[in-house]
Design a protein around this motif. Structure first.
Motif, PDB file in Angstrom:
ATOM      1  N   TYR A 160     -13.485  -6.681   5.969  1.00 40.64           N
ATOM      2  CA  TYR A 160     -14.763  -6.070   5.575  1.00 40.64           C
ATOM      3  C   TYR A 160     -15.427  -5.442   6.795  1.00 40.64           C
ATOM      4  CZ  TYR A 160     -19.329  -5.711   3.251  1.00 40.64           C
ATOM      5  OH  TYR A 160     -20.497  -5.263   2.712  1.00 40.64           O
ATOM      6  N   ARG A 204     -16.599   5.623  -0.892  1.00 40.80           N
ATOM      7  CA  ARG A 204     -17.888   5.456  -0.214  1.00 40.80           C
ATOM      8  C   ARG A 204     -19.043   5.511  -1.200  1.00 40.80           C
ATOM      9  NH1 ARG A 204     -18.850   3.513   4.880  1.00 40.80           N
ATOM     10  NH2 ARG A 204     -16.773   2.657   4.935  1.00 40.80           N
ATOM     11  N   LEU A 248     -13.882  -4.442   9.454  1.00 36.15           N
ATOM     12  CA  LEU A 248     -13.044  -3.375  10.010  1.00 36.15           C
ATOM     13  C   LEU A 248     -12.930  -2.179   9.071  1.00 36.15           C
ATOM     14  CD1 LEU A 248     -10.190  -5.665  11.356  1.00 36.15           C
ATOM     15  CD2 LEU A 248     -11.877  -4.452  12.738  1.00 36.15           C
ATOM     16  N   ARG A 267       0.810  -1.180   0.000  1.00 37.30           N
ATOM     17  CA  ARG A 267       0.000   0.000   0.000  1.00 37.30           C
ATOM     18  C   ARG A 267       0.856   1.248   0.000  1.00 37.30           C
ATOM     19  NH1 ARG A 267      -2.444   2.881   3.895  1.00 37.30           N
ATOM     20  NH2 ARG A 267      -1.073   2.498   5.628  1.00 37.30           N
ATOM     21  N   SER A 306      -6.660  -1.827   5.386  1.00 36.13           N
ATOM     22  CA  SER A 306      -6.160  -0.502   5.031  1.00 36.13           C
ATOM     23  C   SER A 306      -6.430  -0.202   3.558  1.00 36.13           C
ATOM     24  CB  SER A 306      -4.676  -0.376   5.357  1.00 36.13           C
ATOM     25  OG  SER A 306      -3.946  -1.306   4.617  1.00 36.13           O
ATOM     26  N   SER A 347     -10.165   0.809   3.224  1.00 41.05           N
ATOM     27  CA  SER A 347     -10.578   2.147   3.640  1.00 41.05           C
ATOM     28  C   SER A 347     -10.391   3.146   2.502  1.00 41.05           C
ATOM     29  CB  SER A 347      -9.809   2.578   4.893  1.00 41.05           C
ATOM     30  OG  SER A 347      -8.428   2.538   4.643  1.00 41.05           O
ATOM     31  N   THR A 348      -9.775   2.712   1.393  1.00 35.37           N
ATOM     32  CA  THR A 348      -9.639   3.624   0.255  1.00 35.37           C
ATOM     33  C   THR A 348     -10.729   3.389  -0.799  1.00 35.37           C
ATOM     34  OG1 THR A 348      -8.183   2.142  -0.955  1.00 35.37           O
ATOM     35  CG2 THR A 348      -7.131   3.676   0.557  1.00 35.37           C
ATOM     36  N   GLU A 374     -22.411   3.233  -1.467  1.00 35.59           N
ATOM     37  CA  GLU A 374     -23.748   3.800  -1.305  1.00 35.59           C
ATOM     38  C   GLU A 374     -24.592   3.541  -2.546  1.00 35.59           C
ATOM     39  OE1 GLU A 374     -22.608   7.733  -0.156  1.00 35.59           O
ATOM     40  OE2 GLU A 374     -22.005   6.942   1.809  1.00 35.59           O
ATOM     41  N   ARG A 427     -25.574  -6.493   2.543  1.00 38.23           N
ATOM     42  CA  ARG A 427     -24.192  -6.448   2.972  1.00 38.23           C
ATOM     43  C   ARG A 427     -23.322  -7.506   2.271  1.00 38.23           C
ATOM     44  NH1 ARG A 427     -24.922  -5.726   8.913  1.00 38.23           N
ATOM     45  NH2 ARG A 427     -25.361  -3.553   8.491  1.00 38.23           N
ATOM     46  N   ARG A 460     -11.509   7.781  11.957  1.00 40.09           N
ATOM     47  CA  ARG A 460     -12.596   8.518  11.319  1.00 40.09           C
ATOM     48  C   ARG A 460     -13.614   8.962  12.340  1.00 40.09           C
ATOM     49  NH1 ARG A 460     -11.992   7.233   5.660  1.00 40.09           N
ATOM     50  NH2 ARG A 460     -10.207   5.900   5.989  1.00 40.09           N
ATOM     51  N   LEU A 475     -20.156  -7.054  -0.403  1.00 40.15           N
ATOM     52  CA  LEU A 475     -18.823  -7.649  -0.224  1.00 40.15           C
ATOM     53  C   LEU A 475     -18.383  -8.413  -1.474  1.00 40.15           C
ATOM     54  CD1 LEU A 475     -16.321  -8.559   1.352  1.00 40.15           C
ATOM     55  CD2 LEU A 475     -17.675 -10.379   2.357  1.00 40.15           C
ATOM     56  N   GLN A 509     -24.049  -1.335  12.272  1.00 46.63           N
ATOM     57  CA  GLN A 509     -22.765  -2.007  12.439  1.00 46.63           C
ATOM     58  C   GLN A 509     -22.855  -3.404  13.012  1.00 46.63           C
ATOM     59  OE1 GLN A 509     -20.228   0.351  14.706  1.00 46.63           O
ATOM     60  NE2 GLN A 509     -19.383   1.423  12.971  1.00 46.63           N
ATOM     61  N   TYR A 563     -22.011  -6.439  11.075  1.00 48.81           N
ATOM     62  CA  TYR A 563     -20.644  -6.643  10.586  1.00 48.81           C
ATOM     63  C   TYR A 563     -19.819  -7.543  11.491  1.00 48.81           C
ATOM     64  CZ  TYR A 563     -20.992  -3.205   6.845  1.00 48.81           C
ATOM     65  OH  TYR A 563     -21.329  -2.539   5.697  1.00 48.81           O
ATOM     66  N   ILE A 610     -14.715  -1.549   6.002  1.00 48.21           N
ATOM     67  CA  ILE A 610     -15.958  -1.014   5.435  1.00 48.21           C
ATOM     68  C   ILE A 610     -16.991  -0.820   6.550  1.00 48.21           C
ATOM     69  CG2 ILE A 610     -17.841  -1.430   3.805  1.00 48.21           C
ATOM     70  CD1 ILE A 610     -15.394  -1.171   2.191  1.00 48.21           C
ATOM     71  N   GLY A 611     -17.174  -1.879   7.377  1.00 45.55           N
ATOM     72  CA  GLY A 611     -18.159  -1.788   8.458  1.00 45.55           C
ATOM     73  C   GLY A 611     -17.726  -0.832   9.549  1.00 45.55           C
ATOM     74  N   ARG A 612     -16.428  -0.679   9.699  1.00 46.71           N
ATOM     75  CA  ARG A 612     -15.869   0.195  10.744  1.00 46.71           C
ATOM     76  C   ARG A 612     -16.522  -0.059  12.097  1.00 46.71           C
ATOM     77  NH1 ARG A 612     -15.618   5.300   6.752  1.00 46.71           N
ATOM     78  NH2 ARG A 612     -13.972   4.450   5.475  1.00 46.71           N
ATOM     79  N   LYS A 634      -7.262   2.392  -8.594  1.00 42.63           N
ATOM     80  CA  LYS A 634      -7.468   3.595  -9.406  1.00 42.63           C
ATOM     81  C   LYS A 634      -8.759   3.427 -10.176  1.00 42.63           C
ATOM     82  CE  LYS A 634      -3.596   6.118  -9.013  1.00 42.63           C
ATOM     83  NZ  LYS A 634      -2.271   5.859  -9.540  1.00 42.63           N
ATOM     84  N   PRO A 686      -5.179   2.383   9.854  1.00 44.19           N
ATOM     85  CA  PRO A 686      -5.927   3.254   8.952  1.00 44.19           C
ATOM     86  C   PRO A 686      -6.326   4.506   9.711  1.00 44.19           C
ATOM     87  CG  PRO A 686      -7.214   1.312   9.570  1.00 44.19           C
ATOM     88  CD  PRO A 686      -5.865   1.156  10.158  1.00 44.19           C
TER      89      PRO A 686
END
Lengths: 332, 289
Positions: free
Chosen positions: B107, B180, B109, A11, B173, B176-177, B184, B193, A29, B197, A39, A42, B111-113, B289, A26
């Motif tokens: 996923y 969003r 961590l 990365r 990591s 997280s890029t 959506e 969900r 946020r 994925l 959540q 998840y 995306i779902g955070r 990209k 990361p």
């Protein structure tokens, strides 16, 4: 051992803005209420790894911690609680301090020498050989340097134990043919063995920085070099003013992962010297292994392993902090 | 190198043409590469000698005759096909399952955070640095208690988790890029969900995951410490462990161990040649990209 984080640097070398903190977590946020609500579902995705992690890492680590507070000869022998006795004994144990001191040599052989050589070789391959003799020549040479990294350590260790053998090892024979009749006993002389091991480790490690740094150099904008060249900067000045600062993030990743690896070195020692001669090449991991499986001092072995983990975490944290500081400095 | 522009190449050529330095640099780098390769060349040279040839003429001489005696000796002592099968089973299962587990956890961590995701990732990163010595004794007894000692599955379980932790760290990591807006849009289209994925996130991460599969295969194949302790029985040993167990026996001819080393080396070298591009791409993967 150390390729382990080649992909970890992945990365870092992609097209991200350079001021982003690397390799770490990361970015934090702000809570997003709409997202927070959904959540719960998840957690199921985290469960398989979470359960595995508890069973294979967390629980064994805690058990090891408990064992380190006991006196235990393993198996069905009685387990006696001794509190911190093992730790006190460790602090007074010369062999342990020797093993920790030898780790400094491991850092020289795994971090320092390969990183410096790696930058030079990568720059020479990318900047010079690649342009002068074609990309194929550079790719072939790169693959050659990388070969020791993909070979099983058992195989690499055997080859070197044989090459460095005192009776009919290749090193000894070549020196004898050159007229040196009393070459050193590479792995058998306490004054020499550690350096022989270091030589093997450099050989094992060199491909890792070369590959990472070559990939990093592809990311550098060629126009920077062109501009410097037009300004009359010679190769060395371009190397110092452009190459080094541009690949700094990769240098950091290599230093961090290699430092962790050098504090964990085990297989090369077991295969080449078994810690000998006269304990001159013992390292912490090997000392723990010996206590576990040869001396049946399981509690003491667990103590060494616990202290090793702490030393590694500490070293990693210091390096991460140093890097964050130098990142900040650069951004100001 | 692909980004090198034509004009730059021309400038470089002009500057370097006729410079004696080009040969000096080539020689230095070439000699370094030769020294790196030398131990392997010696291995090949001596694997095809008979043991009497070796003891008479030493390791540096050309073989007097081409002999497969050493290979026959190795195959008579080690069940190499079985070891190969064990290694392939362990490495393939670990590579794919480890990446899958990592994808699922990442996923949650990335995306779902989920709450505390930063702390979880930090703990996983620490786990990848942990020395195996600090786990080995409990793992040994755990495997024994479950009847998995001397079974390839003990090693599979351990490394699926350890490599999975690394995959989670890396993939979360990268995740997280992921834009969003993309997630959506998928949600607006009614994707749940699981569909997000597998249909949106996984395809984006495919290049990174394929690199991880290749690396996990090689790392697991070469693992030494944990397999050495958990797989003492020859029937369950991997290729490298079978070799090192044999080497421990003193009566073995050096040429036999040479042949065994060469045999143990061949699978990784084949794998390396096949996936060379993936491996060197591995370092730059993750670019979305």
């Amino acid at each position: 051992m150390t390729i382990e984080t080649t992909a970890g640097s992945a990365r870092r070398s992609s097209g991200q803005p350079p001021d982003r903190p690397p390799a770490g977590r990361p970015p934090r946020r702000r809570a997003d209420p709409a997202k927070r609500r959904g959540q719960a579902g998840y957690w199921w995705y985290l469960a398989p790894l979470g359960v595995g992690f508890l069973a294979v890492v967390a629980l064994p680590f805690l058990m090891n911690l408990y064992i380190s507070l006991t006196s235990w000869r393993g198996g069905i022998a009685p387990v006696t609680w001794v509190g911190l006795d093992n730790y006190a004994r460790l602090l007074a144990d010369d062999e342990f301090w020797t093993s920790l001191y030898n780790s400094v040599y491991m850092i020289v052989a795994i971090v320092l020498v390969p990183t410096v050589l790696g930058v030079l070789i990568a720059a020479a391959l990318f900047d010079y050989i690649g342009k002068e003799f074609g990309g194929r020549a550079a790719a072939f040479l790169r693959a050659t340097y990388y070969l020791p990294q993909i070979v099983p350590i058992a195989v690499a260790g055997f080859i070197w134990a044989w090459v460095l053998d005192s009776r009919d090892g290749v090193f000894t024979l070549v020196l004898q043919q050159l007229g040196i009749h009393d070459p050193p006993d590479w792995l058998g002389d306490p004054a020499v063995a550690l350096y022989s091991v270091m030589l093997v480790l450099i050989w094992l490690q060199i491909g890792y920085p070369v590959v990472i740094f070559m990939a990093a150099l592809q990311r550098v904008d060629p126009e920077l070099y062109e501009a410097a060249e037009l300004d009359g900067a010679g190769w060395f000045r371009r190397f110092r003013a452009i190459t080094i600062p541009q690949i700094r993030p990769e240098v950091f990743v290599v230093v961090l992962t290699a430092t962790v690896a050098s504090l964990k070195v085990f297989a090369p020692i077991l295969i080449l010297t078994g810690g000998g001669p006269e304990g001159s090449t013992v390292v912490p991991s090997y000392y723990a292994y010996r206590n576990f499986f040869e001396l049946s001092r399981v509690g003491y072995g667990a103590t060494i392993a616990t202290v090793m983990s702490l030393v590694i975490f500490l070293a990693a944290m210091v390096l991460l902090a140093l890097q964050r500081r130098s990142d900040r400095k650069e951004n100001h | 190198m692909s980004r090198t522009t034509g004009s730059r190449r021309a400038t470089a050529r002009r500057a370097l043409r006729g410079s004696p330095w080009r040969w000096v640099v080539l020689a230095a780098v070439g000699v370094g590469a030769l020294l790196t390769a030398a131990p392997f060349l010696l291995l090949v040279l001596n694997a095809f000698k008979s043991s009497s040839d070796y003891s008479q003429n030493g390791p540096l001489a050309w073989p007097t005759s081409f002999s497969l005696e050493a290979f026959e000796g190795y195959l008579a002592r080690v069940d190499f096909p079985l070891a190969l099968w064990n290694s392939v089973t362990i490495s393939v299962v670990v590579a794919f399952l480890g990446v899958t587990l990592g994808l699922l956890a990442a996923y949650a961590l990335g995306i779902g955070r989920v709450r505390g995701n930063t702390a979880v990732v930090a703990v996983l990163l620490l786990a990848t640095m942990l020395p195996h010595e600090a786990l080995i004794y409990p793992l040994f007894y755990g495997a024994q208690a479950l009847g998995l000692l001397n079974s390839v599955w003990s090693v599979v379980i351990v490394f699926v988790v350890l490599q999975g932790a690394f995959a989670t760290y890396l993939l979360s990591s990268v995740m997280s890029t992921v834009p969003r807006s993309l997630l959506e849009a998928a949600a607006l289209d009614g994707a749940n969900r699981r569909q997000v994925l597998w249909r949106v996130v996984a395809p984006i991460l495919l290049p990174t995951m394929s690199v991880l599969v290749v690396f996990f295969f090689i790392w697991t194949w070469n693992e030494f410490y944990i397999p050495l302790v958990l797989l003492a029985d020859p029937a369950s040993q991997t290729v490298p462990i079978a070799l090192s167990t044999l080497r421990g026996q003193h009566s073995i001819d050096i040429t036999v161990v040479n042949a065994g080393s060469l045999l143990s080396l061949i699978p990784t070298v084949i794998f390396f040649v096949l996936f060379q591009r993936t491996l060197s791409r591995g370092v730059t993967a993750g670019a979305i990209k």
